[in-house]
Design an enzyme around this catalytic site. Structure first.
Site, PDB file in Angstrom:
ATOM      1  N   LYS A 115       0.813  -1.216   0.000  1.00 53.89           N
ATOM      2  CA  LYS A 115       0.000   0.000   0.000  1.00 53.89           C
ATOM      3  C   LYS A 115       0.849   1.269   0.000  1.00 53.89           C
ATOM      4  O   LYS A 115       0.455   2.289  -0.573  1.00 53.89           O
ATOM      5  CB  LYS A 115      -0.960  -0.011   1.189  1.00 53.89           C
ATOM      6  N   GLU A 199      -3.957   6.922   8.435  1.00 56.11           N
ATOM      7  CA  GLU A 199      -4.793   7.759   7.582  1.00 56.11           C
ATOM      8  C   GLU A 199      -5.937   8.318   8.418  1.00 56.11           C
ATOM      9  O   GLU A 199      -6.318   7.722   9.436  1.00 56.11           O
ATOM     10  CB  GLU A 199      -5.419   6.939   6.441  1.00 56.11           C
ATOM     11  N   HIS A 234     -15.044  -6.517   6.300  1.00 55.15           N
ATOM     12  CA  HIS A 234     -14.238  -5.841   5.277  1.00 55.15           C
ATOM     13  C   HIS A 234     -14.131  -6.657   3.979  1.00 55.15           C
ATOM     14  O   HIS A 234     -13.251  -6.411   3.168  1.00 55.15           O
ATOM     15  CB  HIS A 234     -12.835  -5.516   5.799  1.00 55.15           C
ATOM     16  N   ARG A 291      -5.079  -7.954 -10.755  1.00 57.00           N
ATOM     17  CA  ARG A 291      -5.663  -9.223 -11.192  1.00 57.00           C
ATOM     18  C   ARG A 291      -7.101  -8.999 -11.608  1.00 57.00           C
ATOM     19  O   ARG A 291      -7.638  -7.897 -11.481  1.00 57.00           O
ATOM     20  CB  ARG A 291      -5.614 -10.241 -10.056  1.00 57.00           C
TER      21      ARG A 291
END
Length: 495
Positions: A115, A199, A234, A291
Site C-alpha cells: 500500500k 490515515e 471488510h 488481477r
C-alpha cells in the site's frame, strides 16, 4: 496461444475455461486431492494433480503449477484471483520458465502489492489521497504527533494488508499507543511484515473501484466503476455497476485517476483501482488489485466485453480494439456472492453437502458457479459457492431480477448468504442508494431489524433467511467450532 493452464479452481477456473474454449484455446486444469471430482477438472481438456487438499500444498505450489504447464505443453498460465494471482515471485518464475503469465508484470505487482509503494506511485500523478503518513511508521511518537495533526478518529493500516487485517480505528489520542502495538502485531502475524501507516478515518465511506485494461502498446482505458460497499468483515458480498451515487463528472474524474495510476506502473492486463468515497463525494485512492476481480461480471454486463478474452488477447500482444470514447455504460448489473456462511451467526463459514442445488434461470440472470447437487463444500478454501448476477435496463430492474433469482435459487444442506442478499435488495436504504460500508452493522441483526424500512419487505426477507437454516447433526459443539477454525485457517481470502 493454443493451450493455457488455469492455476485456480472452482467457479473462476470454469469461467476462464469457457472463454478460452470460445476462442479455440485448449485448457489444462490443476487440482488438489479435495478437488478430484470438481467441475473444472471435468470441463478442461486435460487435468493435472498438484498436491494434497490444503492450498499451501497444492494451489500455492508455484513450482508444481509451472511443471504441470510445461508437461502439458501449455504456453500460458491464467492465475484467476486469489492464490498466486498477485504473487510477484511466481510471476517471475513463470517468465524464467519461458511461459506467459496472463496478467501484469512482476514489477507492477510488487509496487501495487504494497500500500505504501502504491501510494507513492499514485502521488506522482497527484491522485487524491486520504490525509495521513506517506511512509511506514518508524517513530511512534512522531506518528502520534502526526495523528493529532490529521485529527481523530484515525485508521492504522498494515502496508502489506488486505481483508481488514492489520487495521485499527483509533478514536482518541489516549488509545493510540495500544492500538499501534495491536496493529503491528496483527500485521506481522498475517503478512510477516509489521510496517503500518496512518490515515484519517472516513466515517461514512463508500467503496468504489474502477476497472482498467492496459495493453503492451501503451493503451490504457477504464471500464467505469463498481460499487462494492455492502461488506461483512471488510469483505465484499454485493457489488453493482454502475454506482447509484456517482455523477458523470465524478465518474470521469475517477476514471482518469485510475488510468493515471495504471500508467504509473506501465500496467498491462486487467486491474482494478480502488477508491474510498466520503459523505461529500470526495474520492481518495485506496489501492490497486493487479488481477481479475471476483466482481468482474457486472462490468462485463454493462460494457458488453468479456474481460477474460481481453486478458488473453492482451497476453498475446494484441492492441485494445477500442478507445475510451468507444466505451459506454449500458444498463445496470448486480452481483451477490453466494457464500456457504450463516448470516445469522456472524457470517461464520458452514460446511456440508449440497443436498439440493438448483440455480435460477431466465432473462437477465447469470450464475457463475463450480458446484452441483450432491457435492461437498470443502473446508480448505474460500467458502464462495457461486456468484449470482442480474442485469436490467436500469437499477430497479436489476434489483427486481435479483430478488426473483434469489427466490428461485434452491440450496439445502448448508447455510448461505442468499437470504441476506434478499434482505439487502428489499431494504429501503439500499433501494435508495444512500448506504455505505457500515450497512451490515447498522441494519442487519439476527434478533432485530432497523426501523424505517418497509415492514412487509423486511419480514419477508427475515423469513427467507430463517427458512434457509436447516438443522444438521454434529457430534458436539466443539466439533463445529473445530470445523469453523479449520476453515478460517485454510481458506484463501478474496476481495
Amino acid at each position: 496461444m493454443k493451450k493455457i493452464l488455469i492455476a485456480n479452481r472452482g467457479e473462476i477456473a470454469l469461467r476462464i475455461m469457457r472463454s478460452a474454449k470460445e476462442m479455440g484455446i485448449k485448457t489444462v486444469a490443476v487440482y488438489s486431492e479435495a478437488d478430484r471430482e470438481a467441475l473444472h477438472v471435468r470441463y478442461a481438456d486435460e487435468a493435472i494433480y498438484i498436491g494434497p487438499a490444503p492450498s499451501s500444498q497444492s494451489y500455492l505450489m508455484g513450482e508444481n503449477i509451472i511443471a504441470a504447464c510445461i508437461a502439458t505443453g501449455a504456453e500460458a498460465i491464467h492465475p484467476g484471483y486469489g492464490f498466486l494471482s498477485e504473487n510477484a515471485a511466481f510471476a517471475k518464475q513463470v517468465q524464467a520458465a519461458g511461459l506467459i503469465l496472463i496478467g501484469p508484470t512482476p514489477e507492477a505487482m510488487e509496487i501495487m502489492g504494497n500500500k505504501l509503494s502504491a501510494k507513492a506511485a499514485a502521488l506522482k500523478h497527484k491522485i487524491p489521497m486520504v490525509p495521513g503518513t506517506e511512509e511506514a511508521i518508524t517513530d511512534v511518537e512522531e506518528a502520534k504527533r502526526r495523528a493529532v495533526e490529521v485529527g481523530f478518529p484515525i485508521l492504522i493500516k498494515a502496508a502489506a494488508g488486505g481483508g481488514g487485517k492489520g487495521m485499527r480505528i483509533v478514536n482518541r489520542v489516549e488509545e493510540f499507543m495500544e492500538q499501534m502495538e495491536l496493529a503491528v502485531s496483527e500485521a506481522i502475524s498475517a503478512f510477516g511484515d509489521g510496517a503500518v501507516f496512518i490515515e484519517r478515518y472516513v466515517s461514512s465511506p463508500r467503496h468504489i473501484e474502477i476497472q482498467v485494461l492496459g495493453d503492451t502498446h501503451g493503451n490504457i482505458v477504464h471500464l467505469f466503476e463498481r460499487e462494492c460497499s455492502i461488506q461483512r468483515r471488510h469483505q465484499k458480498v454485493i457489488e453493482e455497476a454502475p454506482s447509484s451515487i456517482l455523477t458523470e463528472e465524478i465518474r470521469k474524474e475517477m476514471g482518469a485517476c485510475a488510468v493515471a495510476v495504471a500508467r504509473a506502473v506501465n500496467y498491462v492486463g486487467a486491474g482494478t483501482v480502488e477508491f474510498i468515497l466520503d459523505e461529500n463525494l470526495n474520492f481518495f485512492f485506496l489501492e490497486m488489485n493487479t488481477r481479475l476481480q471476483v466482481e468482474h461480471p457486472v462490468t462485463e454486463l454493462i460494457t458488453g466485453l468479456d474481460l477474460v478474452k481481453e486478458q488473453i488477447k492482451i497476453a498475446r500482444g494484441e492492441a485494445l480494439a477500442y478507445t475510451q470514447d468507444d466505451l459506454k455504460i449500458n444498463g445496470h448489473a448486480m452481483e451477490l456472492r453466494v457464500y456457504a456462511e450463516d448470516p445469522l451467526n456472524n457470517f461464520l463459514p458452514d460446511i456440508g453437502t449440497l443436498q439440493t442445488y438448483k440455480t435460477p434461470k431466465g432473462n437477465g440472470v447469470r450464475v457463475d458457479d463450480g458446484f452441483e447437487q450432491g457435492m461437498e463444500i470443502p473446508i480448505y478454501y474460500d467458502p464462495m459457492i457461486a456468484k449470482l448476477i442480474t442485469f436490467g435496463k436500469d437499477r430497479d430492474e436489476a434489483i427486481a431480477r435479483m430478488v426473483r433469482a434469489i427466490d428461485e435459487y434452491e440450496i439445502t444442506g448448508i447455510q448461505t448468504t442468499l437470504g441476506f442478499g434478499k434482505f439487502v435488495m428489499t431494504h429501503d436504504v439500499f433501494i435508495s442508494g444512500q448506504f455505505d460500508t457500515h450497512f451490515v452493522s447498522k441494519y442487519f441483526h439476527s434478533d432485530s431489524l432497523e426501523s424505517g424500512t418497509d415492514e412487509e419487505a423486511l419480514i419477508a426477507a427475515l423469513a427467507a433467511i430463517i427458512a434457509l437454516k436447516k438443522p444438521k447433526t454434529i457430534s458436539s459443539a466443539s466439533d463445529q467450532q473445530l470445523k469453523n477454525t479449520a476453515w478460517r485457517k485454510n481458506r484463501t481470502q478474496l476481495s
